[in-house]
Design an enzyme around this catalytic site. Structure first.
Site, PDB file in Angstrom:
ATOM      1  N   TRP A 107       5.145  -0.739   5.875  1.00  0.00           N
ATOM      2  CA  TRP A 107       4.160  -0.170   4.952  1.00  0.00           C
ATOM      3  C   TRP A 107       4.073   1.354   4.958  1.00  0.00           C
ATOM      4  CZ3 TRP A 107       0.381   2.080   8.013  1.00  0.00           C
ATOM      5  CH2 TRP A 107       0.285   1.588   9.325  1.00  0.00           C
ATOM      6  N   ASP A 165      -0.554  -3.751  18.808  1.00  0.00           N
ATOM      7  CA  ASP A 165      -0.601  -3.370  17.385  1.00  0.00           C
ATOM      8  C   ASP A 165      -0.014  -1.978  17.178  1.00  0.00           C
ATOM      9  OD1 ASP A 165      -1.042  -3.531  14.677  1.00  0.00           O
ATOM     10  OD2 ASP A 165      -3.181  -3.079  14.800  1.00  0.00           O
ATOM     11  N   ASP A 191       2.371  -0.599  15.540  1.00  0.00           N
ATOM     12  CA  ASP A 191       3.358  -0.515  14.460  1.00  0.00           C
ATOM     13  C   ASP A 191       4.178   0.758  14.624  1.00  0.00           C
ATOM     14  OD1 ASP A 191       1.972  -2.238  11.839  1.00  0.00           O
ATOM     15  OD2 ASP A 191       0.669  -1.617  13.470  1.00  0.00           O
ATOM     16  N   THR A 230       0.806  -1.226   0.000  1.00  0.00           N
ATOM     17  CA  THR A 230       0.000   0.000   0.000  1.00  0.00           C
ATOM     18  C   THR A 230       0.835   1.271   0.000  1.00  0.00           C
ATOM     19  OG1 THR A 230      -0.045  -0.070   2.416  1.00  0.00           O
ATOM     20  CG2 THR A 230      -1.885  -1.111   1.261  1.00  0.00           C
ATOM     21  N   ARG A 257       3.576   5.571  17.518  1.00  0.00           N
ATOM     22  CA  ARG A 257       2.249   5.078  17.866  1.00  0.00           C
ATOM     23  C   ARG A 257       2.139   4.772  19.364  1.00  0.00           C
ATOM     24  NH1 ARG A 257      -0.395   1.344  13.190  1.00  0.00           N
ATOM     25  NH2 ARG A 257      -1.923   0.174  14.401  1.00  0.00           N
ATOM     26  N   GLY A 297       0.704  -6.375   5.885  1.00  0.00           N
ATOM     27  CA  GLY A 297       0.156  -7.701   6.177  1.00  0.00           C
ATOM     28  C   GLY A 297       0.540  -8.250   7.536  1.00  0.00           C
ATOM     29  N   GLY A 298       0.941  -7.381   8.471  1.00  0.00           N
ATOM     30  CA  GLY A 298       1.369  -7.837   9.787  1.00  0.00           C
ATOM     31  C   GLY A 298       0.251  -8.396  10.651  1.00  0.00           C
ATOM     32  N   GLU A 299      -0.994  -8.287  10.179  1.00  0.00           N
ATOM     33  CA  GLU A 299      -2.106  -8.909  10.905  1.00  0.00           C
ATOM     34  C   GLU A 299      -2.273 -10.371  10.499  1.00  0.00           C
ATOM     35  OE1 GLU A 299      -2.297  -5.434  10.189  1.00  0.00           O
ATOM     36  OE2 GLU A 299      -1.819  -5.548  12.316  1.00  0.00           O
TER      37      GLU A 299
END
Lengths: 543, 276
Positions: A252, A313, A315, A185, A340, A201-203
């Protein structure tokens, strides 16, 4: 300026058509590596995601000022006809020679007349029906540009080169197998003879990487895996091989580049599973980190992990912002990240030494960084009310004004409870590992100006809800940002006073503005929802 | 997604037609291959296959919606020749989806017309389809390649090489008849494709900018100029926008390109049909 070549064309026009064919000039040269190195020196151009390699998203343009910004009016609006539910129109357009190159949701793309927003060409990728991560976030953040080639990544995890004159595909290479959970993305970063890309795609049970490709052929020069193997440095921060190979660490958000040090700075994403950490005990390098890579080889020069063993999460996919500042009486080359996890960091970008780490939000997770460079965690989630999974800020670009020494960032103040749960791990299956309850009554957003030498907040402007709008600042002292309610806004860089707003009709989400000169007038562009709008001061030219 | 597909499918006249056909054939619904029942997105067979009424309806729909670009005989004007689709192995589902989704990068729009209307158009197109192409089997392809490289390549691309002022010709022999290609070479001004029509911009100073027109509205025009630059202009800055009747491509009469040379050139373009 544009008319200087017309005499030649006019002469050609007078020739018989067959003679014209023989006499036609070679195509105009495209964007060169030198142009990219010069960044924003050409006021008519914006050639890379952040405007230049420093990642500052700070324009030298001064036509629009705090005094006149209230007179900004829309010049045109482009309707994309494609949208993303729950996410944003997250792109940064590039502009060269009066043409905008724009990517959109669902891998649409366009070349637009910067004067009118009217398209020269449209592109749309035929996407498979069984996308994985790409189905949940079908966004794109922009093109890279070199020569006559545009570079774009896709939701099925490919990298494309497009002919910027026609929008046709020149080459198409697969980055990774999207069936497993990969997608792409981000806006590619072109440096010298390489196109640098990262992966999403880390999920899912994926293994993040940063790649360098040849712009002419699409051949891969190097790959840096963000999750090391067992025998590499950092490999001992994972418990066993099976976990490591699907450990997340997406890449990403577009990084930044120091041409003199020849170092790439790139943020890495969350470890997978996102919330359930019991099966991946250890720090989980190099997730939730900043890595500095040799641009020629992709080899790791240094790293700093913001959130060891993250289970929220969080990131660290942010644009790393470079600056040369005075630090405790002497000049330092630094790289800055508002993370974050709610902290603002300043690191020496030569060595990776941590100079400053201090909260820019009201986070309850930690309030200080210990002498060992690690956060002193006060509340890992068991105390409740942590910053939510979108974090204290996110990937939306911040900006840095080197004259004012101010870092402008959209902060998010939220309160969430994380409930981890062991997930089933399978290729193509989302493995977040739990759920998160967000107390929406306690959330708000804010644009904050941070003094980078102290980390102190100079000013803030509050938004009613947590916001994911990026920031653009200019040398005239104007800061452009936006809110979740769809207002595109201008602020005084010195005071934070709101000077102007325009309701776009859709959340400013994940996108930051860009600006360029055209026909002697400064334009500012913002994507929102399904539209891209260009603003300028009223045209005073006599008609 | 799956649920709504089924829901939409159940309500479509297309399925009713298929049911009728199946019953006429004396078999039960259970024997219908699941793929053929999959509804609009993913259907593999036309429920109107062989239905003359649907074919006539499709012809009428084609005439109002498609003929302007693809020609009354579907052999192509500015849009491709549609009579060759089946000859080159295009599936009915693919034709359906192309009509439904449009063609990215072209003026071919998407369609929200009901499924049965699209299938009727597909049925009509199949009825006018030609046999596999035998049109490009004469001539010397190697000599044709030489002609292309010396004469055409400055403005036309094939397989990634060549100019961009004219259309990419890599697939042209798949989508245009021999007669249409011959006309396009002998008399290119007879029909200029949308996006490649010659335009001359006259500036306020009387200077001329020439190119092919990519877009235009009341206030502006977007062109690719003869230097292959994408350029937009405000009409307020121009003296005139002149739509030319002559293509930028010179006419190649038989004095400049003999019938044999033309044959060789077409043979070369025909070789590009081969999927690499």
């Amino acid at each position: 300026m544009r008319l200087t070549r017309l005499v030649v064309i006019a002469t050609l026009f007078a020739l018989p058509s067959s003679a014209w064919l023989a006499a036609r000039q070679d195509p105009a040269p495209g964007v060169t590596s030198q142009d990219l190195l010069q960044g924003l020196k050409d006021p008519t151009s914006w050639l890379t995601y952040s405007g230049d390699y420093s990642g500052r998203r700070h324009s030298p343009l001064t036509q629009i000022t705090p005094d006149n910004v209230h007179r900004l009016v829309p010049q045109w609006t482009f309707q994309t006809g494609t949208m993303t539910r729950g996410r944003g129109f997250e792109t940064t357009p590039l502009v060269s020679d009066g043409v905008l190159y724009v990517t959109g949701s669902n891998n649409f793309a366009w070349a637009l007349d910067a004067r009118t927003g009217r398209p020269f060409w449209r592109y749309r990728r035929e996407l498979p029906d069984d996308l994985t991560y790409g189905a949940s976030a079908p966004v794109n953040r922009g093109f890279g540009l070199l020569g006559d080639q545009l570079f774009m990544v896709t939701l099925d995890a490919h990298l494309l080169a497009l002919d910027r004159r026609t929008g046709s595909i020149l080459w198409d290479v697969e980055l990774a197998d999207y069936h497993i959970g990969y997608a792409a993305t981000m806006a590619p970063l072109v440096i010298g003879d390489k196109v640098i890309v990262g992966i999403s795609g880390g999920e899912y049970p994926t293994r993040g990487f940063i790649d360098a490709y040849d712009p002419e052929t699409g051949a891969r020069h190097w790959r840096f895996y963000t999750i090391p193997t067992a025998d590499e440095p950092g490999g001992d921060t994972w418990p066993f091989t099976g976990v490591r190979e699907r450990g997340g660490g997406g890449t990403w958000a577009t990084g930044s580049y120091d041409p003199e040090l020849n170092l790439l700075y790139w943020g890495t994403g969350n470890p997978n599973p996102d919330y359930y950490g019991a099966d991946r005990l250890g720090d989980n390098l190099y997730t939730a980190s900043l890595v500095a890579l040799d641009a020629d080889t992709g080899l790791l020069r240094w790293h700093y992990q913001f959130t060891p063993h993250d289970t929220h999460d969080w990131d660290s996919n942010h644009v790393p912002v470079q600056a040369d500042i005075m630090w405790e009486g002497r000049p330092r080359q630094v790289v800055m990240v508002a993370n974050r996890n709610g902290f603002f960091y300043v690191l020496d970008r030569v060595t990776g030494e941590l100079l400053l780490g201090t909260p820019f939000t009201d986070t309850t997770w930690a309030r200080e960084i210990g002498p060992d460079g690690r956060p002193i965690v006060l509340n890992d989630g068991s105390q409740g009310c942590l910053p939510d999974y979108w974090g204290g800020t996110n990937f939306m670009p911040p900006s840095f004004d080197p004259v004012r020494g101010l870092f402008f960032v959209t902060a998010r103040e939220t309160c969430a409870t994380f409930i981890p749960q062991k997930p089933e791990i399978a290729p193509g299956r989302r493995s977040s590992g739990g759920t998160v309850w967000v107390d929406s009554d306690k959330g708000y957003g804010a644009l904050r100006a941070i003094d980078v030498t102290t980390g102190e907040r100079r000013w803030e402007f509050r938004y009613p809800t947590p916001t994911l709008a990026g920031v653009l600042s200019t040398a005239a002292g104007v800061v452009f940002a936006g809110d979740n309610e769809g207002n595109f806004m201008a602020f005084d860089a010195d005071t934070g006073e709101n000077l102007w707003h325009y309701p776009t009709g859709s959340s400013i989400w994940g996108a930051a503005a860009m600006t360029h000169m055209l026909d002697g007038r400064q334009h500012v562009l913002i994507p929102a929802g399904t539209t891209l709008t260009s603003f300028a001061l009223p045209d005073e030219r006599a008609r | 997604m799956g649920k709504s597909k089924v829901a939409r499918y159940r309500s479509t006249p297309g399925r009713q037609a298929m049911v009728r056909l199946v019953l006429m054939c004396g078999v039960t619904l259970l024997l219908v291959p699941s793929g053929a029942r999959a509804g609009q997105d993913g259907v593999v067979a036309n429920p109107y296959e062989g239905d003359p009424a649907a074919r006539r309806a499709g012809a009428a729909l084609y005439g109002t919606r498609c003929a302007e670009c693809h020609g009354a005989d579907a052999k192509g004007i500015s849009g491709p020749d549609l009579t060759a689709l089946w000859a080159v192995g295009t599936s009915e589902a693919r034709v359906f989806q192309t009509i439904r989704r449009g063609v990215p990068g072209s003026i071919m729009p998407s369609s929200s017309a009901p499924e049965n209307e699209l299938w009727a158009i597909v049925a009509y197109l199949k009825s006018v389809s030609t046999v596999p192409p035998v049109e490009f089997t004469t001539g010397d392809a190697d000599h044709g390649r030489d002609i292309f490289r010396s004469t055409c390549v400055r403005c036309h691309r094939v397989n990634g090489n060549g100019g961009r002022l004219g259309p990419d010709l890599s697939r042209i022999a798949r989508i245009r008849s021999r007669a249409a290609l011959t006309l396009a070479i002998r008399d290119p001004s007879a029909s200029m494709a949308v996006g490649y029509r010659t335009v001359t911009l006259v500036t306020a100073d009387g200077e001329l900018i020439r190119g092919v027109k990519k877009g235009e509205d009341v206030f502006s025009v977007q062109i690719v100029d003869t230097e292959e630059r994408l350029q937009g202009y405000l009409k307020a800055d121009l003296g005139e926008v002149r739509d030319e009747t002559q293509s930028l491509m010179p006419a190649f009469g038989s004095d400049q390109l003999s019938d044999d040379d033309l044959d060789d050139l077409l043979r070369f373009l025909g070789t590009l049909n081969v999927v690499q």
